[in-house]
Design a protein around this motif. Structure first.
Motif, short mmCIF file in Angstrom:
data_model
loop_
_atom_site.label_atom_id
_atom_site.label_comp_id
_atom_site.label_asym_id
_atom_site.label_seq_id
_atom_site.Cartn_x
_atom_site.Cartn_y
_atom_site.Cartn_z
N LEU A 195 7.73 3.52 -9.93
CA LEU A 195 7.01 2.38 -10.52
C LEU A 195 7.41 2.20 -11.98
CD1 LEU A 195 3.46 2.86 -9.00
CD2 LEU A 195 4.82 0.77 -8.85
N VAL A 196 7.42 3.29 -12.73
CA VAL A 196 7.80 3.20 -14.15
C VAL A 196 9.23 2.66 -14.26
CG1 VAL A 196 8.18 4.47 -16.30
CG2 VAL A 196 6.19 5.01 -14.87
N GLY A 197 10.13 3.16 -13.43
CA GLY A 197 11.51 2.69 -13.48
C GLY A 197 11.65 1.23 -13.11
N PHE B 196 -1.31 14.99 -8.21
CA PHE B 196 -0.44 14.15 -7.41
C PHE B 196 0.55 15.01 -6.62
CE2 PHE B 196 -1.62 11.78 -11.26
CZ PHE B 196 -2.32 10.75 -10.67
N ASP B 197 0.71 14.67 -5.33
CA ASP B 197 1.66 15.40 -4.51
C ASP B 197 3.08 14.85 -4.73
OD1 ASP B 197 1.99 13.08 -2.87
OD2 ASP B 197 0.53 13.81 -1.40
N ALA B 198 4.04 15.42 -4.04
CA ALA B 198 5.44 15.05 -4.25
C ALA B 198 5.69 13.57 -3.97
CB ALA B 198 6.35 15.91 -3.36
N ALA B 199 5.13 13.04 -2.88
CA ALA B 199 5.32 11.62 -2.55
C ALA B 199 4.74 10.73 -3.66
CB ALA B 199 4.67 11.29 -1.21
N GLN B 200 3.60 11.10 -4.17
CA GLN B 200 2.99 10.31 -5.24
C GLN B 200 3.80 10.39 -6.53
OE1 GLN B 200 -0.82 12.31 -4.75
NE2 GLN B 200 -1.77 10.35 -4.23
N MET B 201 4.33 11.56 -6.85
CA MET B 201 5.15 11.69 -8.06
C MET B 201 6.40 10.81 -7.95
SD MET B 201 3.63 13.57 -10.31
CE MET B 201 4.92 14.13 -11.43
N VAL B 202 7.02 10.80 -6.78
CA VAL B 202 8.19 9.94 -6.58
C VAL B 202 7.80 8.48 -6.77
CG1 VAL B 202 9.83 9.09 -4.83
CG2 VAL B 202 9.47 11.55 -5.14
N ARG C 297 0.86 -1.18 0.00
CA ARG C 297 0.00 0.00 0.00
C ARG C 297 0.90 1.23 0.00
NH1 ARG C 297 -5.15 0.13 3.63
NH2 ARG C 297 -5.48 -1.50 2.13
N GLY C 298 0.87 1.95 -1.06
CA GLY C 298 1.73 3.11 -1.20
C GLY C 298 0.94 4.40 -1.17
N SER C 299 1.52 5.43 -1.74
CA SER C 299 0.89 6.74 -1.75
C SER C 299 -0.10 6.91 -2.90
CB SER C 299 1.95 7.85 -1.80
OG SER C 299 2.71 7.75 -2.98
N VAL C 300 -0.09 5.99 -3.86
CA VAL C 300 -1.08 6.00 -4.93
C VAL C 300 -2.05 4.83 -4.70
CG1 VAL C 300 0.47 7.11 -6.60
CG2 VAL C 300 0.36 4.61 -6.52
N THR C 301 -3.21 4.90 -5.31
CA THR C 301 -4.20 3.85 -5.14
C THR C 301 -3.78 2.59 -5.91
OG1 THR C 301 -5.53 4.44 -7.09
CG2 THR C 301 -6.04 5.60 -5.00
N LEU C 302 -4.41 1.49 -5.58
CA LEU C 302 -4.17 0.24 -6.31
C LEU C 302 -4.44 0.44 -7.79
CD1 LEU C 302 -3.82 -2.89 -6.53
CD2 LEU C 302 -6.26 -3.04 -6.05
N ARG C 303 -5.53 1.09 -8.12
CA ARG C 303 -5.89 1.31 -9.53
C ARG C 303 -4.83 2.16 -10.22
NH1 ARG C 303 -10.35 1.05 -13.04
NH2 ARG C 303 -10.44 2.82 -14.47
N GLN C 304 -4.38 3.23 -9.58
CA GLN C 304 -3.35 4.07 -10.18
C GLN C 304 -2.05 3.30 -10.36
OE1 GLN C 304 -3.51 7.14 -7.22
NE2 GLN C 304 -5.00 8.38 -8.35
#
Length: 182
Positions: A147-149, A136-142, A50-57
């Motif tokens: 995730l992409v990386g 998206f806030d800073a934590a979500q952008m990171v 469980r991170g700063s973005v939702t499961l769907r995101q």
């Protein structure tokens, strides 16, 4: 045909310990287990909690990344394990591969664009960054960039080693199948 066959029992003690910590018994993990240290690092650096973005995101980012990088194995695993939990429709799943317009929420459309920018340009331009920052806030952008990386690396692994698709996981839909799902 796999270039590196996934390990089969009996495993070395190091490989057995690394595999025991993984969330599933899949060919990808048994392939990376040729180097138990790397597999352990994958687990320690994994982003499926469980991170700063939702499961769907999170899953949208992973599906689009693996689709753009032609990593059918990993895309299929995530569709099989997470797409229903994330609430994706068949049309949305197909759109992660073919990029057809879908009824994405505004922040989901931004995610699709962020993934494309990172995969194709290894960066995000200022305009897209500002647009994304509205959602998206800073934590979500990171987390999104990470995730992409991470899934870029996973895509390299499955493509370079030719990991065979897991039984019961879907293949990329054809354009005709994608159009029919719309």
């Amino acid at each position: 045909m796999p270039r590196l066959n996934p390990l089969a029992p009996p495993y070395s003690p190091e490989a057995a310990a690394a595999l025991a910590r993984m969330p599933a018994d899949i060919a990808l993990f048994r392939t990376v287990a040729h180097n138990p240290r790397v597999l352990t690092r994958w687990k320690e650096g994994g982003l499926l909690d469980r991170g700063s973005v939702t499961l769907r995101q999170r899953e949208l980012v992973i599906l689009r990344t693996t689709a753009l990088l032609k990593a059918e194995y990993e895309w299929g695993v995530h569709v099989a394990f997470f797409a229903a939990k994330a609430g994706f429709t068949p049309a949305e799943i197909a759109a992660t591969v073919h990029g057809q317009a879908s009824n994405w929420q505004a922040e989901e459309a931004i995610l699709i664009r962020l993934v494309g920018a990172l995969v194709h340009n290894a960066s995000i331009d200022d305009v897209l960054w500002r647009e994304a920052s509205a959602y998206f806030d800073a934590a979500q952008m990171v987390e999104i960039i990470s995730l992409v990386g991470f899934y870029h690396m996973v895509s390299f692994m499955v493509n370079a080693t030719s990991v065979a698709r897991e039984p019961g996981t879907p293949a990329f839909p054809t354009r005709d199948e994608a159009a029919a799902a719309q």
